[in-house]
Write an enzyme that holds these catalytic residues in place. Structure first.
Site, PDB file in Angstrom:
ATOM      1  N   ASP A  67       0.825  -1.203   0.000  1.00  0.00           N
ATOM      2  CA  ASP A  67       0.000   0.000   0.000  1.00  0.00           C
ATOM      3  C   ASP A  67       0.859   1.251   0.000  1.00  0.00           C
ATOM      4  OD1 ASP A  67      -2.389  -1.322  -0.066  1.00  0.00           O
ATOM      5  OD2 ASP A  67      -2.899  -1.010   2.037  1.00  0.00           O
ATOM      6  N   LYS A  89      -3.629   3.028  -2.786  1.00  0.00           N
ATOM      7  CA  LYS A  89      -4.966   3.580  -3.001  1.00  0.00           C
ATOM      8  C   LYS A  89      -5.136   4.715  -2.003  1.00  0.00           C
ATOM      9  CE  LYS A  89      -8.441   0.904  -3.982  1.00  0.00           C
ATOM     10  NZ  LYS A  89      -8.528   1.142  -5.423  1.00  0.00           N
ATOM     11  N   MET A 202     -11.050   7.209   6.976  1.00  0.00           N
ATOM     12  CA  MET A 202     -11.214   7.830   5.650  1.00  0.00           C
ATOM     13  C   MET A 202     -12.409   8.778   5.609  1.00  0.00           C
ATOM     14  SD  MET A 202     -10.485   4.263   3.603  1.00  0.00           S
ATOM     15  CE  MET A 202     -11.591   3.364   4.719  1.00  0.00           C
TER      16      MET A 202
END
Length: 275
Positions: A67, A89, A202
């Site tokens: 990641d 991402k 997030m």
């Protein structure tokens, strides 16, 4: 030392991790075989939060698909000859498509590689690890899941905020901020009625609609809240607010991802417990 500590574990740190795991368990470490994929959690950021199982996985890898937020010091634990492939991402930034990531994992495994898919936090906590595991299973690729320390709990602890506290809460809600109220993903009113702390992953981009939904559901505007940016890392920054001022405070202080958001009475304990 067993066969698990073979020539793949070329670095001293890699060799030591496998040896320590075997010493603690009293048996050989699980072997990452050619054509297998291990989905491993890298923890919330700081290398000290990495589990011994994840470190042992890295020691055996010849391909590490990682990641965006995985610390470079963690990647350095893999053998020098291991291929490191970026598959980051990030919300609002150019990112690898999930379909491309799963296709890469399957392709590497079919090449006979020893693959570690290294994901921030825990693979099964808002990390799309379930999607990747399902794709591997459907493709007939052997896999293993290695849990990691999730940022939603470790970040709170690093900020001096306990996730649970007797006399304050009997549960804690972990939720993703991707599903804002106007997308129909979560019933924010139902979460507000629970009266339990809410930890959001997030959530910065949709913090305004989330706060508005919680307030509209009757949550007390004075409810303590905070953002924890870069939790566990040297650059960690905590911004405290009330629910009513949370979004404006985060904006005015320039809070950036990676960050978690926590809303609930446990935040008030930071006054006494902050490091």
């Amino acid at each position: 030392m067993t066969a698990a500590t073979d020539s793949l574990a070329t670095g001293s740190l890699a060799s030591q991790s496998l040896a320590l795991l075997e010493r603690l368990t009293g048996g050989p470490a699980p072997r990452l075989l050619p054509g297998h994929v291990w989905l491993a959690g890298a923890g919330p950021g700081h290398p000290g939060q990495l589990t011994l199982d994840a470190l042992a996985a890295l020691a055996q890898a010849d391909a590490v698909v990682h990641d965006d937020l995985v610390d470079a010091r963690i990647l350095a634990a893999a053998p020098a000859g291991a291929e490191r492939l970026f598959a980051g991402k990030r919300g609002g930034r150019p990112s690898s498509a999930q379909a491309d990531i799963t296709a890469l994992l399957i392709a590497l495994a079919r090449q006979g590689r020893r693959v570690v898919r290294l994901k921030g936090g825990d693979p099964y906590v808002f990390g799309r690890g379930g999607e990747e595991a399902l794709a591997l299973a459907e493709a007939g690729i052997p896999f293993r899941v290695i849990s990691g320390v999730t940022a939603g709990l470790a970040g709170l602890a690093a900020a001096g905020i306990p996730a649970t506290m007797r006399g304050i809460n009997h549960a804690v809600v972990l939720a993703t901020g991707h599903a804002a109220s106007d997308e129909g993903g979560l019933d924010w009113a139902a979460l507000a009625r629970l009266g339990q702390p809410i930890v959001l992953y997030m959530a910065l981009r949709r913090l305004g609609p989330i706060v508005a939904a919680l307030l509209a559901a009757g949550m007390d505007p004075a409810t303590p809240a905070a953002t924890v940016e870069s939790g566990t890392l040297p650059g960690q920054r905590v911004v405290e607010a009330s629910l009513a001022t949370l979004e404006s405070r985060a904006r005015s202080e320039g809070v950036c991802s990676p960050a978690i958001v926590v809303i609930g009475q446990v935040v008030a304990l930071r006054e006494m417990l902050a490091p």
